[in-house]
Write a protein that holds these residues in place. Sequence first.
Motif, mmCIF file in Angstrom:
data_model
loop_
_atom_site.group_PDB
_atom_site.id
_atom_site.type_symbol
_atom_site.label_atom_id
_atom_site.label_comp_id
_atom_site.label_asym_id
_atom_site.label_seq_id
_atom_site.Cartn_x
_atom_site.Cartn_y
_atom_site.Cartn_z
ATOM 1 N N SER A 34 0.837 -1.212 0.000
ATOM 2 C CA SER A 34 0.000 0.000 0.000
ATOM 3 C C SER A 34 0.861 1.247 0.000
ATOM 4 N N MET A 35 1.822 1.301 0.915
ATOM 5 C CA MET A 35 2.676 2.475 1.062
ATOM 6 C C MET A 35 3.449 2.750 -0.220
ATOM 7 N N ASN A 36 4.096 1.731 -0.767
ATOM 8 C CA ASN A 36 4.912 1.926 -1.956
ATOM 9 C C ASN A 36 4.081 2.258 -3.188
ATOM 10 N N ALA A 37 2.962 1.576 -3.349
ATOM 11 C CA ALA A 37 2.106 1.851 -4.510
ATOM 12 C C ALA A 37 1.526 3.265 -4.436
ATOM 13 N N ALA A 38 1.149 3.693 -3.245
ATOM 14 C CA ALA A 38 0.586 5.041 -3.090
ATOM 15 C C ALA A 38 1.631 6.106 -3.387
ATOM 16 N N TRP A 39 2.853 5.920 -2.902
ATOM 17 C CA TRP A 39 3.904 6.899 -3.214
ATOM 18 C C TRP A 39 4.130 6.980 -4.719
ATOM 19 N N ALA A 40 4.223 5.836 -5.375
ATOM 20 C CA ALA A 40 4.460 5.838 -6.815
ATOM 21 C C ALA A 40 3.307 6.509 -7.562
ATOM 22 N N TRP A 41 2.076 6.188 -7.173
ATOM 23 C CA TRP A 41 0.904 6.761 -7.828
ATOM 24 C C TRP A 41 0.846 8.275 -7.633
ATOM 25 N N LEU A 42 1.094 8.745 -6.425
ATOM 26 C CA LEU A 42 1.031 10.177 -6.164
ATOM 27 C C LEU A 42 2.190 10.913 -6.840
ATOM 28 N N ALA A 43 3.345 10.256 -6.992
ATOM 29 C CA ALA A 43 4.443 10.876 -7.744
ATOM 30 C C ALA A 43 4.031 11.098 -9.192
ATOM 31 N N GLN A 44 3.359 10.111 -9.771
ATOM 32 C CA GLN A 44 2.857 10.282 -11.134
ATOM 33 C C GLN A 44 1.798 11.383 -11.187
ATOM 34 N N TYR A 45 1.002 11.455 -10.173
ATOM 35 C CA TYR A 45 -0.065 12.453 -10.085
ATOM 36 C C TYR A 45 0.476 13.877 -10.057
ATOM 37 N N VAL A 46 1.454 14.154 -9.191
ATOM 38 C CA VAL A 46 1.931 15.529 -9.058
ATOM 39 C C VAL A 46 2.743 15.962 -10.278
ATOM 40 N N THR A 47 3.479 15.025 -10.879
ATOM 41 C CA THR A 47 4.223 15.404 -12.074
ATOM 42 C C THR A 47 3.304 15.478 -13.288
ATOM 43 N N GLY A 48 2.331 14.572 -13.379
ATOM 44 C CA GLY A 48 1.376 14.617 -14.480
ATOM 45 C C GLY A 48 0.554 15.883 -14.483
ATOM 46 N N ASN A 49 0.339 16.460 -13.323
ATOM 47 C CA ASN A 49 -0.429 17.703 -13.207
ATOM 48 C C ASN A 49 0.469 18.935 -13.065
ATOM 49 N N GLN A 50 1.757 18.739 -13.339
ATOM 50 C CA GLN A 50 2.726 19.836 -13.387
ATOM 51 C C GLN A 50 2.764 20.626 -12.075
ATOM 52 N N LEU A 51 2.710 19.901 -10.962
ATOM 53 C CA LEU A 51 2.776 20.530 -9.648
ATOM 54 C C LEU A 51 4.175 20.451 -9.040
ATOM 55 N N TYR A 52 5.052 19.670 -9.657
ATOM 56 C CA TYR A 52 6.362 19.369 -9.061
ATOM 57 C C TYR A 52 7.439 20.297 -9.592
ATOM 58 N N SER A 53 8.274 20.801 -8.692
ATOM 59 C CA SER A 53 9.460 21.562 -9.067
ATOM 60 C C SER A 53 10.491 21.391 -7.952
ATOM 61 N N VAL A 54 11.728 21.818 -8.199
ATOM 62 C CA VAL A 54 12.810 21.700 -7.230
ATOM 63 C C VAL A 54 13.461 23.062 -7.048
ATOM 64 N N SER A 55 13.850 23.371 -5.813
ATOM 65 C CA SER A 55 14.498 24.648 -5.524
ATOM 66 C C SER A 55 15.620 24.432 -4.518
ATOM 67 N N ASN A 56 16.650 25.255 -4.617
ATOM 68 C CA ASN A 56 17.798 25.179 -3.712
ATOM 69 C C ASN A 56 17.872 26.438 -2.841
ATOM 70 N N THR A 57 16.739 26.955 -2.438
ATOM 71 C CA THR A 57 16.691 28.186 -1.653
ATOM 72 C C THR A 57 16.737 27.884 -0.152
ATOM 73 N N SER A 58 16.626 28.938 0.657
ATOM 74 C CA SER A 58 16.672 28.807 2.114
ATOM 75 C C SER A 58 15.555 27.903 2.622
ATOM 76 N N PRO A 59 15.798 27.138 3.695
ATOM 77 C CA PRO A 59 14.741 26.297 4.266
ATOM 78 C C PRO A 59 13.461 27.076 4.574
ATOM 79 N N LEU A 60 13.579 28.335 4.986
ATOM 80 C CA LEU A 60 12.387 29.112 5.345
ATOM 81 C C LEU A 60 11.506 29.401 4.139
ATOM 82 N N SER A 61 12.059 29.286 2.932
ATOM 83 C CA SER A 61 11.254 29.557 1.738
ATOM 84 C C SER A 61 10.237 28.460 1.465
ATOM 85 N N TYR A 62 10.357 27.338 2.173
ATOM 86 C CA TYR A 62 9.421 26.233 1.947
ATOM 87 C C TYR A 62 8.195 26.321 2.848
ATOM 88 N N LEU A 63 8.104 27.381 3.639
ATOM 89 C CA LEU A 63 6.960 27.559 4.542
ATOM 90 C C LEU A 63 5.869 28.366 3.845
#
Length: 613
Positions: free
Chosen positions: A584-613
Amino acid sequence: MQNDALEIDTLPGDIAGATATSQNIVLRKTPDGAAWTVDVQITAPIAAAGQKVGLILYSATSPSAKEYIFTGRIGRASSVLRRATQYQRKSMQRSLAPDWNELSAAGLPTTWWQRIVFDGRTYTCFDSLDGVTWAIVGRPVPVADSTYSHLGVYAATSATEVITATFHSMTLTTSPLAPAVRQPRPWVTTAGLALPETTTVGSKLLGILRGNTKYNVGEWWSTNWAGQDAQPYRTFTGVNEHSIRPAACAAFGITSLLFTGYWDASIGMSEALGRVKALRLAASLAYRHAANEPDGWGFQLQSGMWAALAGQAAWLQWHHLAEQDRQNVIRMVVAEADQPIMTEPQFWKDAAGVEVYPGDTKAEEMAWISMIWQLAVAMLPDHPHAPVWAQRVIEFHAAAWAKPADLKSTGVLHGQPVPGYLSGSNVSADGTLENHGRIHPDYMAAATLTLQSGILSALSDRPTPAAAVRNIGSVWAALSKVVFASGPYDAPGGTIYKPGSAALYYPEGNDWSTAGLSTRVMDKAAFDVMVSSFDLDGTVTPNAAAWADLHLGAVVALQARDSTGQVYQSVGEDKYLNPEQWISMNAAWAWLAQYVTGNQLYSVSNTSPLSYL
């Protein structure tokens, strides 16, 4: 106005897209600096296609730049009504899945109630047939998508028949804004996006998750919770891992289907009943936590991970949870985030390369310890402890998959030189690692515990910290590229991933399943999917998607052996005591990873930790 009610006709016109021909839209400004709820009773004899009556939130700087949420009823052909919530942003109209229910107009009351609630972070739409029992229509819309300047009532038609809509007893109540839970972004389907189920990998993954959910809400539920359905909260058999973690994993797996709208008849249970079971599990886990119940579970070696999984299951269906259950979840998450099993990262080897923990990388532990902080930052960015949690996420991410070369790196990670996070390493230079006294593929695949940060960040409308993906591509690549010679390693030697095959090679044996079996493959498949989704495989061939297809195919074949949806049939195939919930845990992570990237919600940043709040 008639008898303290507003009567307006459904005159021809529309506001969809760049159109601005509606003639009857009555608006007032939304309250400033407050949470609010607007309720109205509506009478409208909708009978023809194109008649539309309801509440509306609206902002417009020009006809082509308007944004709105409409919630109400829409006439359809053949005397059918749609109970709908529609949403427009930047001239693109969308429906909020689950977007509407089609109802027969015959015998349906022509009077009903509509409600919109703004809590400071999201707009949520409801309707009711009696003004007492309310049901959510569509999905909540986050403020990040739009802030609406006006609210009001709307009546329009594209039909020739005009009807009169009467709006009775409209009330607007306000309350002070308070630090709130940041709710996950809804899936707003837009034309052109690559939806997970349309790919071979996504289709296999969806089938596995549905089958696993069938097992969890069916046979597993009956075996474990028989006689407890009348109780508001489940009673667990204890407070240790094998009493709590399976329920948290199952709740998370079930909820991932509900959240993304992919429940179907193959599960053998209605979506409504499935949601009841998922909510009961998540709410029960929070209720039985030591933050809410004396002598409850929690504050032990792995409990932060269990709380993170249970908390995610609750968070993904937040608008369905009762207020008391929400408060229990918040207390559980905050308590585990504030009382971790450790506050400083640990390392397998020190800076000189000497094993501090012989044969025992700390990569997996650093990954699962950070999970509760990942969730706390995503859910509770306004909490006074959130800056500390955000900093710890970065520190433990950086440590989890650190290599010896990182100790001499000149790179900068989130505003600090990379070596400043490290006093050792947890991964060998070639991307392999040791656990249980051996080179262990299962603990290389445990990088999924860190990668799930990408899911939480995307769903909370924030970029993923660069530390969460650092070195993980090379750990994954080692599975198919590092060659182990027979002699020092078990025969026949070779790579862990076998070319053209779903079978796995364990260089020094597999203590999680019977020797010779390659049945413990779902974690590798999830790792493949997440690496592919987050584009971490670089130029490696075959790429992560190709390996995911092979490994998911093996899980599909295992699952096909039994009609219950379970994958395993004997203890030897997976020695973990709760292997189906591990699925369950592994399948859900994989499915949601496809979900967030398929809906163009995913990005990466190398900014300050406080910028993630």
